[in-house]
Design an enzyme around this catalytic site. Structure first.
Site, PDB file in Angstrom:
ATOM      1  N   GLU A  42      41.427  34.776  16.576  1.00  0.00           N
ATOM      2  CA  GLU A  42      39.985  35.517  17.163  1.00  0.00           C
ATOM      3  C   GLU A  42      39.685  36.380  16.191  1.00  0.00           C
ATOM      4  O   GLU A  42      38.201  36.810  16.265  1.00  0.00           O
ATOM      5  CB  GLU A  42      39.963  35.704  18.542  1.00  0.00           C
ATOM      6  CG  GLU A  42      41.032  36.841  18.927  1.00  0.00           C
ATOM      7  CD  GLU A  42      41.012  37.158  20.586  1.00  0.00           C
ATOM      8  OE1 GLU A  42      40.347  36.556  21.299  1.00  0.00           O
ATOM      9  OE2 GLU A  42      42.039  37.766  21.085  1.00  0.00           O
ATOM     10  N   TRP A  89      24.510  38.141  24.481  1.00  0.00           N
ATOM     11  CA  TRP A  89      25.465  36.985  23.974  1.00  0.00           C
ATOM     12  C   TRP A  89      24.709  35.846  24.542  1.00  0.00           C
ATOM     13  O   TRP A  89      24.645  35.446  25.548  1.00  0.00           O
ATOM     14  CB  TRP A  89      26.857  37.431  24.817  1.00  0.00           C
ATOM     15  CG  TRP A  89      27.941  36.411  24.185  1.00  0.00           C
ATOM     16  CD1 TRP A  89      28.747  36.597  22.945  1.00  0.00           C
ATOM     17  CD2 TRP A  89      28.512  35.123  24.863  1.00  0.00           C
ATOM     18  NE1 TRP A  89      29.678  35.596  22.828  1.00  0.00           N
ATOM     19  CE2 TRP A  89      29.508  34.756  24.063  1.00  0.00           C
ATOM     20  CE3 TRP A  89      27.996  34.233  25.743  1.00  0.00           C
ATOM     21  CZ2 TRP A  89      29.964  33.749  23.960  1.00  0.00           C
ATOM     22  CZ3 TRP A  89      28.691  33.322  26.050  1.00  0.00           C
ATOM     23  CH2 TRP A  89      29.655  32.624  25.127  1.00  0.00           C
ATOM     24  N   CYS A 124      26.790  39.867  27.744  1.00  0.00           N
ATOM     25  CA  CYS A 124      25.677  40.700  28.008  1.00  0.00           C
ATOM     26  C   CYS A 124      25.918  42.162  28.622  1.00  0.00           C
ATOM     27  O   CYS A 124      26.525  42.185  29.672  1.00  0.00           O
ATOM     28  CB  CYS A 124      24.360  40.088  28.751  1.00  0.00           C
ATOM     29  SG  CYS A 124      24.135  38.458  28.009  1.00  0.00           S
ATOM     30  N   ARG A 184      30.490  43.673  25.082  1.00  0.00           N
ATOM     31  CA  ARG A 184      30.136  42.653  26.154  1.00  0.00           C
ATOM     32  C   ARG A 184      29.145  41.447  25.425  1.00  0.00           C
ATOM     33  O   ARG A 184      28.976  40.710  25.967  1.00  0.00           O
ATOM     34  CB  ARG A 184      29.199  43.189  27.272  1.00  0.00           C
ATOM     35  CG  ARG A 184      30.122  44.088  27.983  1.00  0.00           C
ATOM     36  CD  ARG A 184      29.244  44.679  29.249  1.00  0.00           C
ATOM     37  NE  ARG A 184      28.933  43.474  30.188  1.00  0.00           N
ATOM     38  CZ  ARG A 184      29.840  43.278  31.099  1.00  0.00           C
ATOM     39  NH1 ARG A 184      30.729  43.972  31.458  1.00  0.00           N
ATOM     40  NH2 ARG A 184      29.403  42.417  31.789  1.00  0.00           N
ATOM     41  N   HIS A 212      57.620  17.452  16.903  1.00  0.00           N
ATOM     42  CA  HIS A 212      56.689  16.268  17.554  1.00  0.00           C
ATOM     43  C   HIS A 212      55.368  16.344  17.216  1.00  0.00           C
ATOM     44  O   HIS A 212      54.572  15.942  17.644  1.00  0.00           O
ATOM     45  CB  HIS A 212      56.792  16.372  19.105  1.00  0.00           C
ATOM     46  CG  HIS A 212      58.133  16.477  19.953  1.00  0.00           C
ATOM     47  ND1 HIS A 212      58.979  15.224  19.593  1.00  0.00           N
ATOM     48  CD2 HIS A 212      58.781  17.162  20.382  1.00  0.00           C
ATOM     49  CE1 HIS A 212      60.154  15.288  20.364  1.00  0.00           C
ATOM     50  NE2 HIS A 212      60.241  16.561  20.708  1.00  0.00           N
ATOM     51  N   LYS A 248      45.360  35.969  19.012  1.00  0.00           N
ATOM     52  CA  LYS A 248      45.038  37.277  18.313  1.00  0.00           C
ATOM     53  C   LYS A 248      44.789  37.099  16.898  1.00  0.00           C
ATOM     54  O   LYS A 248      43.873  37.428  16.366  1.00  0.00           O
ATOM     55  CB  LYS A 248      46.179  38.196  18.175  1.00  0.00           C
ATOM     56  CG  LYS A 248      46.578  39.042  19.484  1.00  0.00           C
ATOM     57  CD  LYS A 248      45.396  40.013  20.133  1.00  0.00           C
ATOM     58  CE  LYS A 248      44.384  39.138  20.921  1.00  0.00           C
ATOM     59  NZ  LYS A 248      44.829  39.011  22.455  1.00  0.00           N
ATOM     60  N   GLU A 253      50.000  33.817  22.367  1.00  0.00           N
ATOM     61  CA  GLU A 253      48.928  35.110  22.359  1.00  0.00           C
ATOM     62  C   GLU A 253      48.892  35.539  20.947  1.00  0.00           C
ATOM     63  O   GLU A 253      47.817  35.984  20.400  1.00  0.00           O
ATOM     64  CB  GLU A 253      49.711  36.064  23.107  1.00  0.00           C
ATOM     65  CG  GLU A 253      49.152  37.466  23.204  1.00  0.00           C
ATOM     66  CD  GLU A 253      47.568  37.379  23.689  1.00  0.00           C
ATOM     67  OE1 GLU A 253      47.077  36.579  24.054  1.00  0.00           O
ATOM     68  OE2 GLU A 253      46.911  38.641  23.453  1.00  0.00           O
ATOM     69  N   ASN A 283      21.550  39.411  32.700  1.00  0.00           N
ATOM     70  CA  ASN A 283      23.109  39.173  32.361  1.00  0.00           C
ATOM     71  C   ASN A 283      23.622  37.677  33.456  1.00  0.00           C
ATOM     72  O   ASN A 283      23.329  38.053  34.642  1.00  0.00           O
ATOM     73  CB  ASN A 283      24.200  40.197  32.514  1.00  0.00           C
ATOM     74  CG  ASN A 283      25.526  39.800  32.186  1.00  0.00           C
ATOM     75  OD1 ASN A 283      25.659  38.740  31.731  1.00  0.00           O
ATOM     76  ND2 ASN A 283      26.556  40.542  32.659  1.00  0.00           N
ATOM     77  N   GLY A 284      24.044  36.813  32.830  1.00  0.00           N
ATOM     78  CA  GLY A 284      24.358  35.666  33.678  1.00  0.00           C
ATOM     79  C   GLY A 284      23.568  34.364  33.191  1.00  0.00           C
ATOM     80  O   GLY A 284      23.147  34.340  32.056  1.00  0.00           O
ATOM     81  N   LYS A 325      33.880  40.163  25.338  1.00  0.00           N
ATOM     82  CA  LYS A 325      34.735  40.768  26.222  1.00  0.00           C
ATOM     83  C   LYS A 325      34.853  40.302  27.466  1.00  0.00           C
ATOM     84  O   LYS A 325      36.048  39.814  27.980  1.00  0.00           O
ATOM     85  CB  LYS A 325      34.688  42.338  26.317  1.00  0.00           C
ATOM     86  CG  LYS A 325      35.766  43.079  27.100  1.00  0.00           C
ATOM     87  CD  LYS A 325      36.916  43.395  26.095  1.00  0.00           C
ATOM     88  CE  LYS A 325      38.132  43.793  26.824  1.00  0.00           C
ATOM     89  NZ  LYS A 325      39.473  43.233  25.982  1.00  0.00           N
TER      90      LYS A 325
HETATM   91  C1  G6P Z   1      37.405  36.948  27.050  1.00  0.00           C
HETATM   92  C2  G6P Z   1      38.030  38.058  26.046  1.00  0.00           C
HETATM   93  C3  G6P Z   1      39.473  37.753  26.118  1.00  0.00           C
HETATM   94  C4  G6P Z   1      39.951  37.591  27.669  1.00  0.00           C
HETATM   95  C5  G6P Z   1      39.365  36.625  28.556  1.00  0.00           C
HETATM   96  C6  G6P Z   1      39.683  36.641  29.966  1.00  0.00           C
HETATM   97  O1  G6P Z   1      37.481  35.525  26.285  1.00  0.00           O
HETATM   98  O2  G6P Z   1      37.460  37.800  24.961  1.00  0.00           O
HETATM   99  O3  G6P Z   1      40.109  38.708  25.380  1.00  0.00           O
HETATM  100  O4  G6P Z   1      41.436  37.353  27.633  1.00  0.00           O
HETATM  101  O5  G6P Z   1      38.072  36.660  28.219  1.00  0.00           O
HETATM  102  O6  G6P Z   1      39.251  37.962  30.348  1.00  0.00           O
HETATM  103  P1  G6P Z   1      39.636  38.502  31.660  1.00  0.00           P
HETATM  104  O7  G6P Z   1      38.732  39.938  31.883  1.00  0.00           O
HETATM  105  O8  G6P Z   1      39.439  37.709  32.788  1.00  0.00           O
HETATM  106  O9  G6P Z   1      41.183  38.976  31.528  1.00  0.00           O
END
Ligand code: G6P
Length: 610
Positions: free
Chosen positions: A490, A76, A2, A27, A506, A487, A483, A102-103, A605
């Protein structure tokens, strides 16, 4: 999670609010809305969808008669599906008060029941709407007191803005757990969830702390606690400029951020490497290194991509400094009553510094007496403020929802921490100098990888036809496999899993057939031969192997179907290189599939809810 913007000044509020929302769209982006004052009443427009959908519907609305004040929100969803009515702002029964939030209000159901009994009528299914009705209930002519009394009843997290028709020259802001930053300009002031919505108007800002509220008008800002004590706040300077939050000619923020990595890694290391002494000097940890070195354990806690960086940190610190390290998901750590003492050091890694679970883990660790350090990108963020000390990444604002440059900067900074600790324990001056040299060569090596777009694009074309993918690596490159898979899933929505390569036999090996792409990290390091054997195991079962290998490695090329070549570096630093082709592969696959890479579905984000 948000985004919130508010404006009060002399200019037309709407364009400022909309451009602010666009900067915060990363956000959250399932619905958006604005509230302003017109003809003495609260006027509002709200729309399901992106900010551009809200803009389109505003085109059919009156454009004159508005006072130069307003609040806006991009959502969001948590409580209540994305829809026009569930979009913020929310109102009291008389529509004299508008609130954006937001929250999460955890006890909203109980508050709502009480308000319904008193005859309040609710328009939405959101938790946030109770705030507008609570303020209405307590409003006896003093808005500050009404907001304070309302927020005393609330459990959970909030960053809110309130606009009231009877105080049309003012907005109120309050926070607990969700960030708010106030921008100070001439004859106008703004407030937003983060500085990116403010920077085109001003760089002078005040960060609101938890349990503080502000009354903001065009001439000034008055901050008090929710307990009603006056607070004097220091004015700070935003550390980035407008150009850093624009796309700069790239199609997407994500691509721009991938290509920025030679510079951002350089920025993360700038002034922190002492070549002659073969050391790293981290101003933010000055005075703490002895205690960290003498820790019984280091616990790294984080979420998402930052957690993957933390895993690499474990390998780095254990290898170079011989201090035991554990890595914990912040969401698990905070709730399992972790055993901690003054002899432990906790490092919280967070790009945004606002992730709710990471912040809660920080508080838990502090409460138990551990030394808690922060590794954040956003200057002045909650994690940065609530930790005893830390290191900023200096990677500049990261806008693409899928983290790229923050990850490599996190790994760079963790390498510096490992080097600093290593030189206090077992690393010799020569070893330190070699590592410094190698670190300094990383940006150029990344540039060389970024030059291979055509090769990666060709592989991405093939990836678009696949529905699943396996990412395998060992040692330092096992977290990179995680990672890379993250990527891919997502942003392209291709189901992808990362595994330690040897674990494949396994379970995941059962999935391998000619439709299964298996992406191997097979660079020349002490586990290289073993990875080659794992590649053969996949090939023997008909899998399609893409291998990230060192330039000119014929053995690996013979084993794999496709290779992406990258320059050599030392084993501990290789994740900063091996991850780059995986970022590009995910990016191009997603773009070819027509996905919105900067704002992938259902993600946000900054996850400020637990
Ligand atoms: C969200 C984002 C990710 C990020 C994660 C942790 O899920 O989409 O890209 O890695 O939060 O965020 P931070 O700001 O704590 O690194």
């Amino acid at each position: 999670m948000c985004g919130i913007v508010g404006y009060v000044g002399e200019r037309q509020a709407l364009p400022i609010l909309i451009s602010g929302l666009k900067r915060l769209e990363y956000r959250g982006y399932d619905s958006a809305g604005v509230a302003m004052i017109r003809d003495g009443a609260v006027w509002s427009e709200k729309k399901k969808g992106r900010i551009c959908d809200l803009e389109r519907s505003l085109e059919t609305q009156p454009s004159d008669g508005f006072l130069p004040v307003g609040i806006a929100h991009t959502r969001w969803a948590t409580h209540g599906a994305p829809s026009d009515v569930n979009a913020h702002p929310h109102f009291d029964c008389k529509r004299g008060i508008a609130v954006v939030h937001n929250g999460i209000i955890e006890n909203y159901a109980e508050i709502r029941r009480g308000l319904l009994e008193k005859g309040h009528v609710f328009a939405s299914e959101t938790d946030s709407e109770v705030l507008a009705h609570l303020i209405e209930t307590f409003d006896e002519g003093d808005m500050v007191a009404a907001i304070q009394r309302s927020l005393h009843l609330v459990r959970g997290t909030f960053g809110i803005l309130v606009l009231a028709s009877r105080e049309p020259d003012r907005i109120y802001a309050a926070r607990r757990g969700s960030p708010l930053v106030i921008g100070l300009a001439d004859d106008e002031n703004l407030v937003a969830s983060d500085g990116s919505a403010l920077v085109e108007h001003t760089k002078k800002v005040i960060y609101l702390s938890d349990d503080e509220m502000a009354a903001i008008d065009r001439r000034g800002v008055h901050v008090r606690t929710l307990q009603d004590s006056r607070v004097s706040k220091s004015v700070q300077e935003l550390s980035f400029g407008l150009e850093q939050i624009q796309k700069g000619g790239y199609d997407h923020f994500m691509l721009k951020e991938i290509f920025e990595q030679p510079e951002t890694i350089g920025d993360s290391m700038r002034g922190r490497l002492l070549s002659d002494e073969g050391r790293a000097k981290l101003g933010g940890l000055e005075g703490y290194l002895e205690r960290i070195r003498n820790s019984e354990r280091i616990i790294i806690t984080a979420c998402g991509t930052s957690w993957h960086a933390g895993l690499i940190g474990e390998y780095l610190i254990e290898k170079l400094a011989h201090i035991p390290v554990e890595v914990e998901y912040a969401s698990e750590f905070r709730y399992r009553d972790p055993i901690l003492s003054r002899n432990d050091t906790v490092i919280a890694i967070s790009q945004s510094g606002e992730t709710a679970d990471t912040l809660a883990a920080v508080r838990e660790a502090r409460q138990k007496g551990a030394l808690v350090l922060g590794l954040c990108n956003v200057v002045g963020s909650s994690v940065a403020r609530e930790t005893a000390a830390g290191v900023y990444l200096h990677a500049g604002p990261e806008i693409g929802v899928a983290s790229t440059k923050a990850f490599t900067s996190q790994v760079a900074v963790l390498s510096l921490i490992a080097l600093a600790l290593g030189r206090m324990t077992s690393l010799s001056n020569d070893e330190g100098r070699l590592m410094v040299q190698e670190l300094m060569s990383i940006p150029d090596k990344i540039r060389a990888i970024l030059g291979q777009t055509d090769r990666i694009l060709a592989l991405a074309r093939k990836m678009t036809k696949k529905r699943n993918a396996l990412y395998l690596g060992r040692g330092f490159n096992y977290p990179v496999a995680l990672e890379g898979a993250l990527k891919m899933k997502e942003i392209s929505y291709i189901h992808a899993e990362g595994y330690p390569a040897a674990e494949m036999k396994h379970g995941p090996i059962a999935l391998i057939d000619e439709d299964m792409p298996v992406i191997f990290l097979a660079v020349k390091d002490p586990v290289y031969e073993k990875v080659l054997s794992n590649i053969q195991e996949v090939k023997a079962r008909g899998g399609w192997v893409i291998a990230v290998v060192n330039s000119g490695d014929r053995d690996a090329a013979r084993n794999a179907d496709e290779v992406i070549e990258i320059p050599e570096t030392s084993q501990p630093l290789s994740p900063m290189l091996t991850v780059i082709p995986l970022q590009l592969l995910a990016y191009h696959t997603a773009v070819l599939k027509g996905c919105d890479v900067d704002q992938p579905r259902n993600l946000a984000k900054s996850v400020t809810v637990e």
